[in-house]
Enzyme design. Structure first.
Site, mmCIF file in Angstrom:
data_model
loop_
_atom_site.group_PDB
_atom_site.id
_atom_site.type_symbol
_atom_site.label_atom_id
_atom_site.label_comp_id
_atom_site.label_asym_id
_atom_site.label_seq_id
_atom_site.Cartn_x
_atom_site.Cartn_y
_atom_site.Cartn_z
ATOM 1 N N TYR A 45 -51.949 -35.101 -43.753
ATOM 2 C CA TYR A 45 -53.391 -35.132 -43.126
ATOM 3 C C TYR A 45 -53.995 -36.164 -43.811
ATOM 4 O O TYR A 45 -53.878 -36.552 -45.045
ATOM 5 C CB TYR A 45 -54.034 -33.828 -42.897
ATOM 6 C CG TYR A 45 -54.240 -33.464 -44.539
ATOM 7 C CD1 TYR A 45 -55.385 -33.341 -45.041
ATOM 8 C CD2 TYR A 45 -53.612 -32.547 -44.957
ATOM 9 C CE1 TYR A 45 -55.662 -32.734 -46.338
ATOM 10 C CE2 TYR A 45 -53.439 -31.794 -46.434
ATOM 11 C CZ TYR A 45 -54.747 -32.063 -46.936
ATOM 12 O OH TYR A 45 -54.794 -31.435 -48.294
ATOM 13 N N ARG A 120 -49.479 -26.493 -59.548
ATOM 14 C CA ARG A 120 -49.214 -25.935 -58.291
ATOM 15 C C ARG A 120 -47.817 -26.069 -57.551
ATOM 16 O O ARG A 120 -47.561 -27.407 -57.527
ATOM 17 C CB ARG A 120 -50.435 -26.348 -57.349
ATOM 18 C CG ARG A 120 -50.408 -25.200 -56.030
ATOM 19 C CD ARG A 120 -51.340 -26.093 -55.158
ATOM 20 N NE ARG A 120 -51.917 -24.865 -54.070
ATOM 21 C CZ ARG A 120 -52.497 -25.497 -53.048
ATOM 22 N NH1 ARG A 120 -52.596 -26.802 -52.436
ATOM 23 N NH2 ARG A 120 -52.784 -24.655 -52.246
ATOM 24 N N HIS A 176 -54.053 -17.586 -51.658
ATOM 25 C CA HIS A 176 -54.337 -16.851 -50.545
ATOM 26 C C HIS A 176 -53.442 -15.801 -50.172
ATOM 27 O O HIS A 176 -53.239 -15.400 -48.922
ATOM 28 C CB HIS A 176 -54.439 -17.857 -49.374
ATOM 29 C CG HIS A 176 -54.946 -19.068 -49.475
ATOM 30 N ND1 HIS A 176 -56.014 -19.351 -50.577
ATOM 31 C CD2 HIS A 176 -54.483 -20.571 -49.157
ATOM 32 C CE1 HIS A 176 -56.524 -20.344 -50.600
ATOM 33 N NE2 HIS A 176 -55.635 -21.273 -49.953
ATOM 34 N N ASP A 249 -62.353 -22.712 -50.980
ATOM 35 C CA ASP A 249 -61.179 -23.512 -50.363
ATOM 36 C C ASP A 249 -61.936 -24.742 -49.794
ATOM 37 O O ASP A 249 -61.331 -25.569 -49.097
ATOM 38 C CB ASP A 249 -60.435 -22.583 -49.263
ATOM 39 C CG ASP A 249 -59.395 -23.527 -48.711
ATOM 40 O OD1 ASP A 249 -58.707 -24.194 -49.580
ATOM 41 O OD2 ASP A 249 -59.147 -23.518 -47.653
HETATM 42 C C1 0GY Z 1 -55.439 -24.768 -49.218
HETATM 43 C C2 0GY Z 1 -54.781 -24.812 -48.124
HETATM 44 C C3 0GY Z 1 -54.057 -25.777 -47.288
HETATM 45 C C4 0GY Z 1 -53.947 -26.984 -47.790
HETATM 46 C C5 0GY Z 1 -53.692 -27.275 -49.166
HETATM 47 O O1 0GY Z 1 -52.987 -28.807 -50.775
HETATM 48 C C6 0GY Z 1 -53.379 -28.750 -49.679
HETATM 49 O O2 0GY Z 1 -53.446 -29.800 -48.677
HETATM 50 O O3 0GY Z 1 -53.951 -26.456 -50.227
HETATM 51 C C7 0GY Z 1 -53.512 -25.434 -46.278
HETATM 52 O O4 0GY Z 1 -53.433 -26.342 -45.345
HETATM 53 O O5 0GY Z 1 -53.109 -24.238 -45.844
HETATM 54 O O6 0GY Z 1 -55.186 -23.845 -50.246
HETATM 55 O O7 0GY Z 1 -56.208 -25.739 -49.328
#
Ligand code: 0GY
Length: 294
Positions: A45, A120, A176, A249
């Site tokens: 994205y 991560r 999450h 978030d």
């Molecule tokens: C979050 C969840 C998302 C995205 C990312 O690193 C990221 O792009 O973590 C998601 O799209 O579910 O924890 O930010």
């Protein structure tokens, strides 16, 4: 992919809930600014800029003291944007990096000096092209002292990931809650499976976060005020109160269709952690143990 997206509320309300002094927003991100920190060529994205000044203004608006900034997938393994935000925070931010698993010891030491305290591993196929478990395991065995692994996966691969996660020799923090279906309720199959996982080790932590994602209308939930989330998650927080950390978030990657109001996100806290004691563990004691132990 050329269109840049906005996934955050432009004018979030002031929450009714007042976080305790020292409260940490322990799951948030920065995007860019792109002119200084371009996004990865592999990004799934392309967001508008959401840099440190915006993050710190939101922190103050919501009544928080500190941030833990998690490297977002749109920046790949170049942690420069996250490190720059930490450097700008006057000691009020630490971070979680995403690394090339072949990173050197010196590279890890540099990240530590820049305020990172964990790495991560992201297993969401819509966010990353590949997640090499063998290489992830290797790097998890050579992390600086006191670091942990943050892991992001969806409930349907929890069992498949078990042998890999069981072998990680440092504490695990699950983003999450591994995305359970909260509409199943507190005793649903996903929550039961997650509880079994938590019972397997005492050093598995989790984030009871993202009501906007887990109780989204487009996921079959009811949306704000996210009643199914509160109902399913509050018992888990009560039962594992020494292993929970919480975050907004922000800037809510990929949530452009149901952009949450951050004030409402903060007002979920007393619904999942109803007592002052639980709130203090969730927002102050626990994140400080993980991120500011030194
Ligand atoms: C979050 C969840 C998302 C995205 C990312 O690193 C990221 O792009 O973590 C998601 O799209 O579910 O924890 O930010």
């Amino acid at each position: 992919m050329t269109e840049r997206i906005t996934s955050w509320h432009k004018n979030p309300s002031k929450p009714t809930f007042v976080p305790p002094p020292g409260a940490v927003d322990a799951h948030c991100h920065v995007f860019g600014p792109m002119a200084l920190h371009p996004f990865s060529a592999k990004a799934k994205y392309l967001p508008e800029d959401a840099g440190p000044d915006m993050l710190f203004a939101l922190r103050d608006h919501l009544g928080f003291s500190k941030n833990v900034i998690v490297q977002a997938s749109c920046h790949g393994t170049d942690n420069a944007a996250t490190l720059a935000a930490i450097a700008k925070s006057n000691g009020k931010a630490r971070g979680v990096a995403v690394v090339d698993p072949d990173i050197s010891e010196e590279g890890l030491a540099e990240l530590h000096a820049g305020g990172m305290r964990g790495i991560r591993f992201n297993f969401l196929k819509r966010l990353v092209d590949n997640a090499p478990k063998d290489k992830f395991l290797d790097v998890s065995k050579r992390l600086p002292q006191g670091w942990h692994v943050v892991i992001y996966f969806e409930a349907d691969i929890l069992e498949e990931l078990r042998p890999f996660m069981d072998a990680i020799p440092v504490p695990l923090v699950v983003d999450h809650m591994g995305r359970p279906d909260v509409t199943q309720g507190p005793d649903g199959a996903d929550m039961k499976a997650f509880r079994r996982f938590l019972e397997s080790r005492e050093d598995i932590w989790f984030k009871p976060t993202c009501p906007d994602r887990l109780d989204a209308i487009k996921e079959g939930g009811q949306g704000d005020p996210w009643d199914a989330f509160a109902n399913a998650v509050a018992p888990l927080v009560a039962d594992y109160s020494d292993r929970v950390i919480w975050g907004t978030d922000w800037p809510h990657p990929n949530m452009q269709d149901e952009i949450p109001d951050d004030g409402h996100i903060v007002d979920m806290i007393p619904r999942i952690a109803p007592t002052a004691q639980l709130q203090h563990k969730l927002l102050v004691d626990n994140p400080n143990r993980l991120y500011w132990a030194d």
